[in-house]
Each structure stands twice: as structure tokens, then as C-alpha cells.
Motif scaffolding. Structure first.
Motif, PDB file in Angstrom:
ATOM      1  N   MET A   1     -33.156   8.555  -1.223  1.00  0.00           N
ATOM      2  CA  MET A   1     -32.492   9.825  -0.960  1.00  0.00           C
ATOM      3  C   MET A   1     -31.789  10.297  -2.217  1.00  0.00           C
ATOM      4  SD  MET A   1     -30.769   9.248   2.820  1.00  0.00           S
ATOM      5  CE  MET A   1     -30.213  10.959   2.870  1.00  0.00           C
ATOM      6  N   GLU A   2     -31.748  11.591  -2.388  1.00  0.00           N
ATOM      7  CA  GLU A   2     -30.999  12.193  -3.486  1.00  0.00           C
ATOM      8  C   GLU A   2     -30.076  13.266  -2.916  1.00  0.00           C
ATOM      9  OE1 GLU A   2     -30.742  11.405  -6.513  1.00  0.00           O
ATOM     10  OE2 GLU A   2     -32.357   9.943  -6.708  1.00  0.00           O
ATOM     11  N   ALA A  11     -25.646   4.455   7.007  1.00  0.00           N
ATOM     12  CA  ALA A  11     -27.031   4.415   6.529  1.00  0.00           C
ATOM     13  C   ALA A  11     -27.309   3.141   5.741  1.00  0.00           C
ATOM     14  CB  ALA A  11     -27.318   5.643   5.665  1.00  0.00           C
ATOM     15  N   TRP A  12     -26.258   2.534   5.202  1.00  0.00           N
ATOM     16  CA  TRP A  12     -26.456   1.324   4.394  1.00  0.00           C
ATOM     17  C   TRP A  12     -26.720   0.088   5.248  1.00  0.00           C
ATOM     18  CZ3 TRP A  12     -27.463   1.421  -0.578  1.00  0.00           C
ATOM     19  CH2 TRP A  12     -27.082   2.541  -1.333  1.00  0.00           C
ATOM     20  N   THR A  24     -36.009   7.851   2.306  1.00  0.00           N
ATOM     21  CA  THR A  24     -36.418   8.738   3.401  1.00  0.00           C
ATOM     22  C   THR A  24     -37.933   8.729   3.491  1.00  0.00           C
ATOM     23  OG1 THR A  24     -34.517  10.198   3.046  1.00  0.00           O
ATOM     24  CG2 THR A  24     -36.353  11.096   4.308  1.00  0.00           C
ATOM     25  N   ARG A  25     -38.447   8.624   4.696  1.00  0.00           N
ATOM     26  CA  ARG A  25     -39.901   8.673   4.888  1.00  0.00           C
ATOM     27  C   ARG A  25     -40.217   9.669   5.997  1.00  0.00           C
ATOM     28  NH1 ARG A  25     -40.139   2.556   7.108  1.00  0.00           N
ATOM     29  NH2 ARG A  25     -39.019   2.852   9.079  1.00  0.00           N
ATOM     30  N   ILE A  26     -41.410  10.278   5.880  1.00  0.00           N
ATOM     31  CA  ILE A  26     -41.934  11.169   6.907  1.00  0.00           C
ATOM     32  C   ILE A  26     -43.344  10.682   7.234  1.00  0.00           C
ATOM     33  CG2 ILE A  26     -42.576  13.534   7.504  1.00  0.00           C
ATOM     34  CD1 ILE A  26     -40.519  14.501   5.492  1.00  0.00           C
ATOM     35  N   GLU A  45     -37.056   9.974   8.511  1.00  0.00           N
ATOM     36  CA  GLU A  45     -36.353   8.755   8.891  1.00  0.00           C
ATOM     37  C   GLU A  45     -35.730   8.155   7.631  1.00  0.00           C
ATOM     38  OE1 GLU A  45     -38.684   6.020  11.391  1.00  0.00           O
ATOM     39  OE2 GLU A  45     -40.262   7.540  11.312  1.00  0.00           O
ATOM     40  N   THR A  46     -34.541   7.621   7.761  1.00  0.00           N
ATOM     41  CA  THR A  46     -33.900   6.956   6.626  1.00  0.00           C
ATOM     42  C   THR A  46     -33.862   5.456   6.875  1.00  0.00           C
ATOM     43  OG1 THR A  46     -31.703   7.243   7.583  1.00  0.00           O
ATOM     44  CG2 THR A  46     -32.491   8.972   6.096  1.00  0.00           C
TER      45      THR A  46
END
Length: 216
Positions: A1-2, A11-12, A24-26, A45-46
Motif C-alpha cells: 500500500m502507498e 492492518a498490521w 493490497t490485492r484485487i 483486500e489488504t
């Protein structure tokens, strides 16, 4: 992520920025029964990972990369009559190509990524000769080079007979085009997945064919 989430963010997943990173993926979602058109992209999704994820390697893409490394040329045209010479209507025309790695095969190359290597091997499957008079000849061999001792014998594997002189053409010559179709077989090294690609290459020459002059 940026940018990366701040330290302490959920998130960690209990890790810290020193342990890895958040990505992040799609992913595509297939709709049952809808075929290739029924593919939608899911929501982002993260996730945390200690190292950057490695994208899956498509062997077919590596096969294409291997093919792109090869020098595949159109037929190295041999023909009677020779360009610059003159043939005669009704006399056998021989067509052939030099059998080199670049003009007929086999020709091989490899490409690697993600820990796998794909080797592709290309060979000419057929050559289609457009004789310039509206007719074509398909040859599944490289053809037989003409020799003087053959005389008026027709080619045993790749030949033609013109029924009209080239003066009937607008340019005054027959524009002969030879198109080779290369069959490219590929395999993942070590006995893995296999597949096949195809490529075409073309070359051309102009020849003169005259009508027989009969003297009384």
C-alpha cells in the motif's frame, strides 16, 4: 500500500513496519456458467507479508518470450526459373528453400521467470506458395532444388506449371510469394506443462515466364 498504514494499525495484524509490509490485492471472481465474459474483479483486500508476493508465472507467456528470442525468417527462396532469368510456359517450375535454423528449423530458445524455465522449438510445418497467377501451392517439405540433369521432370514434392506467360500480368512478371507457417512446441523444463504456438514469415521474388515461339 502507498502510503503504508501507521504503526499500530489493525492492518498490521500484530506485526510492525520492521517485520514486513502491507499489500493490497484485487482478485478476479468467475461467474458460474458465464464463460470468459463472466469474470469480475473483486473488492480490494489488504494483507501483511514479510516479503513481497511473487506473481504466478504463466508458462505460455514464457513460451512467447522464448519465441521472440528466435530469428525466424521467411523462406530462402529457390525457384526455377531464377529471378533475372526466363522460364517457359509448360516447363516444370521447382520451388524450394534452404534448410537453415532461421529459414526452416529446428530453432530453439528458452525463457525463465519465477523459478521455471520454458524451452520452445520451432519448425516449419508448411510453405504456401502464391504463384502470382491466382493459384497457390502448399508444400509440406522444404522442396527439391533443381538440377540440370532433371531436365523436364516435374518436382517430386514442390512444383508448378504455368499455363500463361508472365506478360499477361500488369507488371510483366509473376510475383511469387512464399509464406512459411512455423509450428512452435514448448515445454516447461523438467517434464512440466506443454503447449504449442504458431508463427508465419513471408518472402517473395519476381520471375519471367515466356511463351514458346514456334517457327514454321
Amino acid at each position: 500500500m502507498e502510503p503504508q498504514p501507521p504503526a499500530g494499525s489493525s492492518a498490521w495484524e500484530g506485526h510492525s513496519p520492521d517485520d514486513g509490509a502491507i499489500y493490497t490485492r484485487i482478485c478476479p471472481i468467475a461467474i458460474a456458467g458465464a464463460g470468459a465474459a463472466g469474470v469480475l474483479m473483486g473488492p480490494p483486500e489488504t494483507f501483511w507479508a514479510a516479503a513481497p508476493p511473487v506473481a504466478a508465472v504463466d508458462p505460455a507467456q514464457l513460451a512467447q518470450e522464448a519465441l521472440d528470442k528466435m530469428t525466424l525468417l521467411g523462406p530462402d527462396i529457390g525457384i526455377t526459373p531464377k529471378p533475372g532469368g526466363k522460364g517457359v510456359v509448360g516447363m516444370p517450375v521447382y520451388m524450394w528453400t534452404a534448410k537453415t535454423a532461421e529459414t526452416y528449423g529446428p530453432n530453439s530458445a528458452s525463457a525463465s521467470a519465477g523459478g521455471i524455465t520454458v524451452t520452445a522449438t520451432a519448425k516449419v510445418k508448411r510453405i504456401v506458395w502464391d504463384m502470382g497467377d491466382g493459384n497457390t501451392v502448399t508444400c509440406t517439405t522444404a522442396g527439391t532444388p533443381y538440377k540440370a540433369e532433371f531436365g523436364k521432370k516435374e518436382s517430386p514434392d514442390c512444383g508448378y506449371l504455368y499455363s500463361a506467360p508472365s506478360s499477361t500480368q500488369a507488371a510483366g512478371r509473376y510475383h511469387v510469394t512464399a509464406t512459411s507457417t512455423w509450428q512452435v512446441d514448448w515445454q516447461v523444463d523438467g517434464g512440466g506443462e506443454t503447449g504449442q504456438l504458431a508463427a508465419t514469415r513471408t518472402n517473395a521474388v519476381d520471375i519471367d515466364v515466356a511463351e514458346v515461339q514456334v517457327l514454321n
